[in-house]
Design a protein around this motif. Structure first.
Motif, PDB file in Angstrom:
ATOM      1  N   PRO A  15       7.337 -72.965 -35.678  1.00 18.82           N
ATOM      2  CA  PRO A  15       7.859 -73.909 -34.676  1.00 18.82           C
ATOM      3  C   PRO A  15       6.873 -74.102 -33.523  1.00 18.82           C
ATOM      4  CG  PRO A  15       8.874 -71.767 -34.374  1.00 18.82           C
ATOM      5  CD  PRO A  15       8.003 -71.646 -35.604  1.00 18.82           C
ATOM      6  N   ASP A  16       5.751 -74.744 -33.821  1.00 19.14           N
ATOM      7  CA  ASP A  16       4.727 -74.940 -32.792  1.00 19.14           C
ATOM      8  C   ASP A  16       5.196 -75.868 -31.671  1.00 19.14           C
ATOM      9  OD1 ASP A  16       2.842 -73.300 -34.087  1.00 19.14           O
ATOM     10  OD2 ASP A  16       2.232 -74.948 -35.385  1.00 19.14           O
ATOM     11  N   ARG A  17       6.027 -76.845 -32.024  1.00 19.78           N
ATOM     12  CA  ARG A  17       6.579 -77.759 -31.020  1.00 19.78           C
ATOM     13  C   ARG A  17       8.090 -77.756 -31.130  1.00 19.78           C
ATOM     14  NH1 ARG A  17       2.903 -81.667 -29.000  1.00 19.78           N
ATOM     15  NH2 ARG A  17       4.584 -82.358 -27.617  1.00 19.78           N
ATOM     16  N   ILE A  18       8.766 -77.446 -30.037  1.00 19.07           N
ATOM     17  CA  ILE A  18      10.221 -77.399 -29.978  1.00 19.07           C
ATOM     18  C   ILE A  18      10.700 -78.493 -29.020  1.00 19.07           C
ATOM     19  CG2 ILE A  18      12.241 -76.014 -29.371  1.00 19.07           C
ATOM     20  CD1 ILE A  18      10.597 -73.519 -30.007  1.00 19.07           C
ATOM     21  N   LEU A  19      11.552 -79.369 -29.502  1.00 12.23           N
ATOM     22  CA  LEU A  19      12.058 -80.476 -28.686  1.00 12.23           C
ATOM     23  C   LEU A  19      13.457 -80.160 -28.172  1.00 12.23           C
ATOM     24  CD1 LEU A  19      11.944 -83.321 -27.500  1.00 12.23           C
ATOM     25  CD2 LEU A  19      12.733 -84.187 -29.728  1.00 12.23           C
ATOM     26  N   PHE A  20      13.649 -80.334 -26.863  1.00  9.14           N
ATOM     27  CA  PHE A  20      14.915 -80.039 -26.206  1.00  9.14           C
ATOM     28  C   PHE A  20      15.352 -81.282 -25.427  1.00  9.14           C
ATOM     29  CE2 PHE A  20      17.208 -76.033 -24.907  1.00  9.14           C
ATOM     30  CZ  PHE A  20      18.259 -76.658 -24.274  1.00  9.14           C
TER      31      PHE A  20
ATOM     32  N   VAL B  49      16.337 -78.876 -30.665  1.00 10.47           N
ATOM     33  CA  VAL B  49      17.391 -78.094 -30.019  1.00 10.47           C
ATOM     34  C   VAL B  49      18.249 -79.021 -29.170  1.00 10.47           C
ATOM     35  CG1 VAL B  49      17.949 -76.168 -28.495  1.00 10.47           C
ATOM     36  CG2 VAL B  49      15.873 -76.086 -29.897  1.00 10.47           C
ATOM     37  N   MET B  50      19.560 -78.993 -29.394  1.00  8.73           N
ATOM     38  CA  MET B  50      20.469 -79.776 -28.569  1.00  8.73           C
ATOM     39  C   MET B  50      21.698 -78.941 -28.237  1.00  8.73           C
ATOM     40  SD  MET B  50      20.149 -83.589 -30.301  1.00  8.73           S
ATOM     41  CE  MET B  50      20.978 -84.426 -28.946  1.00  8.73           C
ATOM     42  N   VAL B  51      22.468 -79.403 -27.251  1.00 10.63           N
ATOM     43  CA  VAL B  51      23.650 -78.680 -26.796  1.00 10.63           C
ATOM     44  C   VAL B  51      24.899 -79.477 -27.141  1.00 10.63           C
ATOM     45  CG1 VAL B  51      24.835 -77.687 -24.810  1.00 10.63           C
ATOM     46  CG2 VAL B  51      22.344 -77.629 -24.923  1.00 10.63           C
ATOM     47  N   ASN B  52      25.869 -78.819 -27.764  1.00 13.03           N
ATOM     48  CA  ASN B  52      27.140 -79.438 -28.126  1.00 13.03           C
ATOM     49  C   ASN B  52      28.144 -79.164 -27.010  1.00 13.03           C
ATOM     50  OD1 ASN B  52      29.358 -80.532 -29.413  1.00 13.03           O
ATOM     51  ND2 ASN B  52      29.715 -78.714 -30.677  1.00 13.03           N
TER      52      ASN B  52
ATOM     53  N   TYR C  91       7.522 -82.082 -19.762  1.00  9.16           N
ATOM     54  CA  TYR C  91       8.694 -82.854 -19.350  1.00  9.16           C
ATOM     55  C   TYR C  91       8.376 -84.327 -19.553  1.00  9.16           C
ATOM     56  CZ  TYR C  91      12.068 -85.219 -16.335  1.00  9.16           C
ATOM     57  OH  TYR C  91      13.033 -86.065 -15.846  1.00  9.16           O
ATOM     58  N   THR C  92       9.223 -85.008 -20.315  1.00  7.58           N
ATOM     59  CA  THR C  92       9.000 -86.415 -20.618  1.00  7.58           C
ATOM     60  C   THR C  92      10.272 -87.210 -20.368  1.00  7.58           C
ATOM     61  OG1 THR C  92       7.404 -85.857 -22.350  1.00  7.58           O
ATOM     62  CG2 THR C  92       8.335 -88.074 -22.409  1.00  7.58           C
ATOM     63  N   ARG C  93      10.133 -88.362 -19.687  1.00 12.91           N
ATOM     64  CA  ARG C  93      11.264 -89.270 -19.526  1.00 12.91           C
ATOM     65  C   ARG C  93      11.046 -90.495 -20.406  1.00 12.91           C
ATOM     66  NH1 ARG C  93      12.450 -93.935 -17.442  1.00 12.91           N
ATOM     67  NH2 ARG C  93      10.368 -94.178 -16.522  1.00 12.91           N
ATOM     68  N   LYS C  94      12.092 -90.902 -21.105  1.00 15.27           N
ATOM     69  CA  LYS C  94      12.072 -92.119 -21.904  1.00 15.27           C
ATOM     70  C   LYS C  94      13.157 -93.072 -21.408  1.00 15.27           C
ATOM     71  CE  LYS C  94       8.984 -91.093 -25.181  1.00 15.27           C
ATOM     72  NZ  LYS C  94       7.777 -91.908 -25.476  1.00 15.27           N
ATOM     73  N   ASP C  95      12.863 -94.368 -21.431  1.00 18.99           N
ATOM     74  CA  ASP C  95      13.863 -95.347 -21.018  1.00 18.99           C
ATOM     75  C   ASP C  95      15.079 -95.295 -21.933  1.00 18.99           C
ATOM     76  OD1 ASP C  95      12.331 -96.236 -18.905  1.00 18.99           O
ATOM     77  OD2 ASP C  95      11.450 -97.906 -20.016  1.00 18.99           O
TER      78      ASP C  95
ATOM     79  N   VAL D  61       7.272 -76.206 -25.644  1.00 13.17           N
ATOM     80  CA  VAL D  61       8.650 -76.676 -25.572  1.00 13.17           C
ATOM     81  C   VAL D  61       8.690 -77.984 -24.781  1.00 13.17           C
ATOM     82  CG1 VAL D  61      11.028 -76.072 -25.029  1.00 13.17           C
ATOM     83  CG2 VAL D  61       9.387 -74.264 -25.565  1.00 13.17           C
ATOM     84  N   ASP D  62       9.244 -79.022 -25.392  1.00  7.99           N
ATOM     85  CA  ASP D  62       9.305 -80.349 -24.779  1.00  7.99           C
ATOM     86  C   ASP D  62      10.711 -80.631 -24.276  1.00  7.99           C
ATOM     87  OD1 ASP D  62       6.684 -82.155 -25.831  1.00  7.99           O
ATOM     88  OD2 ASP D  62       7.138 -80.373 -27.004  1.00  7.99           O
ATOM     89  N   LEU D  63      10.838 -80.880 -22.984  1.00  9.95           N
ATOM     90  CA  LEU D  63      12.102 -81.297 -22.390  1.00  9.95           C
ATOM     91  C   LEU D  63      12.111 -82.817 -22.312  1.00  9.95           C
ATOM     92  CD1 LEU D  63      14.784 -80.654 -20.965  1.00  9.95           C
ATOM     93  CD2 LEU D  63      13.506 -80.431 -18.823  1.00  9.95           C
ATOM     94  N   LEU D  64      13.034 -83.459 -23.038  1.00 12.64           N
ATOM     95  CA  LEU D  64      13.103 -84.919 -23.108  1.00 12.64           C
ATOM     96  C   LEU D  64      14.327 -85.422 -22.352  1.00 12.64           C
ATOM     97  CD1 LEU D  64      12.191 -87.679 -24.247  1.00 12.64           C
ATOM     98  CD2 LEU D  64      13.538 -87.138 -26.315  1.00 12.64           C
ATOM     99  N   TYR D  65      14.094 -86.258 -21.354  1.00 13.68           N
ATOM    100  CA  TYR D  65      15.168 -86.839 -20.536  1.00 13.68           C
ATOM    101  C   TYR D  65      15.179 -88.346 -20.745  1.00 13.68           C
ATOM    102  CZ  TYR D  65      17.628 -88.347 -16.281  1.00 13.68           C
ATOM    103  OH  TYR D  65      18.494 -88.937 -15.388  1.00 13.68           O
ATOM    104  N   ILE D  66      16.326 -88.887 -21.142  1.00 13.99           N
ATOM    105  CA  ILE D  66      16.445 -90.307 -21.452  1.00 13.99           C
ATOM    106  C   ILE D  66      17.198 -91.008 -20.333  1.00 13.99           C
ATOM    107  CG2 ILE D  66      17.328 -92.000 -23.118  1.00 13.99           C
ATOM    108  CD1 ILE D  66      17.144 -89.783 -25.254  1.00 13.99           C
ATOM    109  N   SER D  67      16.484 -91.838 -19.575  1.00 14.87           N
ATOM    110  CA  SER D  67      17.066 -92.532 -18.428  1.00 14.87           C
ATOM    111  C   SER D  67      16.124 -93.637 -17.984  1.00 14.87           C
ATOM    112  CB  SER D  67      17.298 -91.559 -17.268  1.00 14.87           C
ATOM    113  OG  SER D  67      17.729 -92.236 -16.107  1.00 14.87           O
TER     114      SER D  67
END
Length: 296
Positions: free
Chosen positions: A169-174, A259-262, A234-238, A201-207
């Protein structure tokens, strides 16, 4: 009920990671077990290999009386024990590891009920299972049993896709909406994994907005602190279709683990509770770790 214990040499005072692996003895289930052993090969871990057989008994149309039911239950129990032993022996040949201990359980019950009971009894850290079982349909990503466990079991769940070949798991997306504080135990599970493999570890924020609320800033700060020993982005996507954005990020960045949270106010709530995962298009070909954000 039979419990078979193998090599349970737990050091006094040392808390092992406890991982429950349900199996229907399919190739997909066996692959999930060996992948789990690879993910936690650097940690002292106890794997509980579980098979439930109530459905197999009740669905047999020849079981028409209580006496026949009891007889068939005993037959299925013995069959399950033999298959569990064989599965475990094969797994240990594929990935022998002195850090790992094992337990096998053949239980007359339903998968969801027995997994939940076992999670509480063992204070389990993780449930690992294939996203498909014996009746795999290649047109869908997640089978009904996997979705039920993801939705209702009060423990993190790691789903291993059909035909997946284990990779580091070289890259983990959160992906995160940054609206809820995460539970320390669950984040620690991911951070230990990331540290073991030196993952990014990549933190992805969609806004559509760069600025975070005070609540979001606090959540982000705590998240960064937990992953302070790993490289983080840390990355923001529209805003747009959440599943499409996640899938595109996975493809573009070469992500190995999602990785996501339910929980309420999370992207996962949309994917799980407003529609089936496949309908909204989250057709990941990589392992998918779902945190439940529950105090335990």
């Amino acid at each position: 009920m039979l419990v078979k214990r193998i090599d349970l040499s737990i050091k006094k005072g040392y808390v092992m990671r406890v991982i429950i692996v349900p199996t229907d003895f399919s190739e997909n289930a066996f692959n999930a077990l060996t992948c789990a052993m690879e993910y936690f090969k650097y940690e002292r871990s106890k794997f509980v290999l579980l098979h439930t057989y109530a459905d197999e008994v009740y669905e047999n149309k020849e079981v028409i009386s209580r006496d026949i039911l009891d007889e068939y239950k005993e037959i299925k129990r013995k069959e399950s024990e033999v298959k569990l032993s064989t599965t475990l022996e094969n797994a240990r040949q594929v990935s022998p590891n002195p850090k790992h201990t094992f337990e096998t359980l053949a239980l007359f019950g339903t998968l969801l009920d027995e997994v939940n009971i076992l999670v509480n009894k063992e204070n389990a850290d993780l449930v690992v299972m294939g996203t498909q079982g014996k009746t795999a349909d290649r047109n869908i990503t997640y089978g009904s049993n996997t979705l039920q466990v993801i939705r209702y079991v009060k423990c993190p769940v790691l789903g291993i896709p059909l035909d997946y070949k284990h990779q580091r798991p070289d890259r983990i997306l959160f992906p995160s909406a940054l609206m809820i504080p995460y539970k320390n135990r669950e984040l620690k599970l991911v951070s230990c994994l990331a540290r073991s493999f030196r993952s990014t570890v990549d933190l992805l924020y969609i806004s559509n907005y760069d600025r975070l609320s005070l609540r979001q800033e606090d959540v982000k700060t705590l998240w960064e602190y937990r992953f302070r020993e790993s490289a983080i982005n840390y990355t923001r996507k529209d805003e747009g279709n959440v599943a499409s954005i996640i899938n595109e990020y996975i493809k573009d960045q070469g992500v190995n683990l999602l990785v996501m949270v339910n929980s309420k106010h999370t992207y996962m709530e949309t994917l799980l509770h407003t529609s089936a995962i496949d309908t909204v298009g989250l057709n990941t070909k990589i392992p998918f770790l779902i945190l439940q954000n529950l105090p335990r």
